[in-house]
Design a protein around this motif. Structure first.
Motif, PDB file in Angstrom:
ATOM      1  N   GLY A 164       0.410   4.429   5.783  1.00 34.42           N
ATOM      2  CA  GLY A 164       0.966   4.604   7.120  1.00 34.42           C
ATOM      3  C   GLY A 164       1.966   3.517   7.456  1.00 34.42           C
ATOM      4  O   GLY A 164       3.043   3.784   8.012  1.00 34.42           O
ATOM      5  N   PHE A 165       1.626   2.286   7.105  1.00 37.65           N
ATOM      6  CA  PHE A 165       2.515   1.151   7.352  1.00 37.65           C
ATOM      7  C   PHE A 165       3.843   1.318   6.630  1.00 37.65           C
ATOM      8  O   PHE A 165       4.922   1.121   7.216  1.00 37.65           O
ATOM      9  N   GLN A 166       3.786   1.710   5.365  1.00 36.25           N
ATOM     10  CA  GLN A 166       5.016   1.869   4.594  1.00 36.25           C
ATOM     11  C   GLN A 166       5.904   2.982   5.148  1.00 36.25           C
ATOM     12  O   GLN A 166       7.129   2.849   5.197  1.00 36.25           O
ATOM     13  N   TYR A 167       5.296   4.073   5.583  1.00 35.12           N
ATOM     14  CA  TYR A 167       6.087   5.165   6.172  1.00 35.12           C
ATOM     15  C   TYR A 167       6.773   4.710   7.456  1.00 35.12           C
ATOM     16  O   TYR A 167       7.958   4.998   7.680  1.00 35.12           O
ATOM     17  N   ILE A 168       6.044   3.997   8.304  1.00 39.69           N
ATOM     18  CA  ILE A 168       6.629   3.517   9.558  1.00 39.69           C
ATOM     19  C   ILE A 168       7.726   2.501   9.273  1.00 39.69           C
ATOM     20  O   ILE A 168       8.792   2.517   9.917  1.00 39.69           O
ATOM     21  N   GLN A 169       7.502   1.627   8.307  1.00 38.13           N
ATOM     22  CA  GLN A 169       8.520   0.647   7.911  1.00 38.13           C
ATOM     23  C   GLN A 169       9.799   1.327   7.441  1.00 38.13           C
ATOM     24  O   GLN A 169      10.900   0.794   7.606  1.00 38.13           O
ATOM     25  N   ARG A 170       9.640   2.505   6.879  1.00 35.15           N
ATOM     26  CA  ARG A 170      10.792   3.256   6.359  1.00 35.15           C
ATOM     27  C   ARG A 170      11.373   4.214   7.404  1.00 35.15           C
ATOM     28  O   ARG A 170      12.187   5.079   7.065  1.00 35.15           O
ATOM     29  N   VAL A 199      -0.525  -1.003  14.710  1.00 37.35           N
ATOM     30  CA  VAL A 199       0.207  -1.676  15.782  1.00 37.35           C
ATOM     31  C   VAL A 199       0.425  -3.140  15.423  1.00 37.35           C
ATOM     32  O   VAL A 199       1.517  -3.693  15.587  1.00 37.35           O
ATOM     33  N   ASN A 200      -0.618  -3.769  14.896  1.00 35.56           N
ATOM     34  CA  ASN A 200      -0.547  -5.171  14.508  1.00 35.56           C
ATOM     35  C   ASN A 200       0.450  -5.389  13.371  1.00 35.56           C
ATOM     36  O   ASN A 200       1.207  -6.363  13.364  1.00 35.56           O
ATOM     37  N   MET A 201       0.444  -4.457  12.424  1.00 35.12           N
ATOM     38  CA  MET A 201       1.337  -4.588  11.262  1.00 35.12           C
ATOM     39  C   MET A 201       2.802  -4.350  11.608  1.00 35.12           C
ATOM     40  O   MET A 201       3.694  -5.046  11.127  1.00 35.12           O
ATOM     41  N   THR A 202       3.059  -3.331  12.434  1.00 33.04           N
ATOM     42  CA  THR A 202       4.432  -2.901  12.688  1.00 33.04           C
ATOM     43  C   THR A 202       5.046  -3.521  13.938  1.00 33.04           C
ATOM     44  O   THR A 202       6.275  -3.549  14.066  1.00 33.04           O
ATOM     45  N   GLY A 203       4.196  -3.977  14.859  1.00 27.60           N
ATOM     46  CA  GLY A 203       4.708  -4.468  16.127  1.00 27.60           C
ATOM     47  C   GLY A 203       5.121  -3.333  17.053  1.00 27.60           C
ATOM     48  O   GLY A 203       5.713  -3.565  18.113  1.00 27.60           O
TER      49      GLY A 203
END
Length: 307
Positions: A179-185, A216-220
């Motif tokens: 999920g984090f990687q998708y949001i980062q992209r 939320v914590n990872m992506t801000g």
């Protein structure tokens, strides 16, 4: 000073006056009708009583683990007559938004689901492509190969444009990392709801909001959420049921979702019950997030109104 709610339990005249104000009751489920699989005493009779008084009932729940047909099965199993069209859940609200409002152009319109089958079912009904969710291939520990595949993108689906997070009973590091990687992209970050806890079996467990907090914590980023108190959900309910907000009452057990939902939505009233999360001391506090207009000890107290 905010006016404290009117206590209705045991006051027949006040109950009748209260019921006469409304045509529609939006009913939260967990903490109001039941806790887990335990149906509160007198609920079936109370719902029948409200219908006999000409009231329209809409079951509004933030729980995304079940689809609307699944919720109808639960209601039926508990002896509560209902129609699937009377049920409005956060998974359904999310699917409606993705398919009819967001409408991302193909091929970048696939959803990576962190959640249970209820989300999948509603996305499927709306024709929204998705991956993740209950896929057994993701119910495992992350491996060194996974780290490499996520870093270079080879493990990711290039068509994912949305990450939708709900309550997931099989959450793990691999799902969060994906999920984090998708949001980062660049994927849009959505959540079925932000409930911190889930009432069940006379106690509380982590809710959907607890699942999205690591992201939320990872992506801000704060996800766009569709459960109560989201007014996107209120607008969708109003559009579907053509209700008059001034003649509608929200019934719930949680101040920061149910009661705030009704207040922000400009409904004619809000009714709190003391069978779930929030208690009197919560709305009497100076920093109360919301204060209901009325409250009862339990929903079945509404039957104290005389015909």
């Amino acid at each position: 000073m905010t006016q404290l709610p009117k206590f209705l339990t045991g006051d027949s005249a006040a109950l009748n006056e209260f019921l006469d104000k409304f045509d529609v009751f939006l009913l939260d489920c967990d903490g109001v009708l039941w806790s887990g699989d335990h149906l509160f005493e007198g609920i079936v009779e109370t719902l029948e009583f409200l219908r006999s008084r000409g009231k329209r009932l809409v079951f509004v729940t933030n729980n995304s683990t079940k689809s609307r047909p699944d919720y109808q099965k639960k209601l039926t199993a508990l002896g509560i007559p209902s129609d699937v069209e009377e049920i409005f859940a956060s998974a359904y609200s999310s699917a409606i938004y993705i398919s009819r409002i967001l409408k991302l152009p193909a091929p970048k319109n696939k959803v990576f689901v962190i959640g249970e089958s209820g989300i999948e079912s509603e996305l499927r009904t709306e024709g929204v492509p998705f991956i993740g969710g209950t896929d057994p291939a993701l119910r495992r520990d992350i491996t060194p190969e996974d780290f490499s595949g996520l870093a270079d993108g080879s493990l990711l689906d290039p068509d994912v444009g949305i990450v939708l997070a709900g309550l997931d009973f099989h959450i793990n590091y691999l799902k969060l990392a994906m999920g984090f990687q998708y949001i980062q992209r660049g994927a849009k970050f959505l959540a079925t709801n932000l409930d911190s806890t889930l009432p069940m079996n006379h106690t509380f467990f982590p809710g959907a909001g607890s699942i999205s907090v690591p992201l939320v914590n990872m992506t801000g980023q704060t996800p766009l959420a569709f459960g109560k108190p989201s007014q996107a959900m209120m607008d969708a309910i109003e559009g579907k049921f053509k209700l008059d907000r001034a003649r509608t009452c929200m019934v719930g057990d949680r101040l920061n979702t149910d009661i705030q939902f009704g207040i922000q939505g400009g409904l004619g009233g809000t009714l709190a019950v003391l069978t779930g999360v929030s208690k009197k001391e919560h709305w009497e506090a100076k920093d109360a997030v919301a204060v209901p207009a009325y409250y009862v000890d339990k929903l079945s107290d509404l039957r104290g109104a005389t015909p």
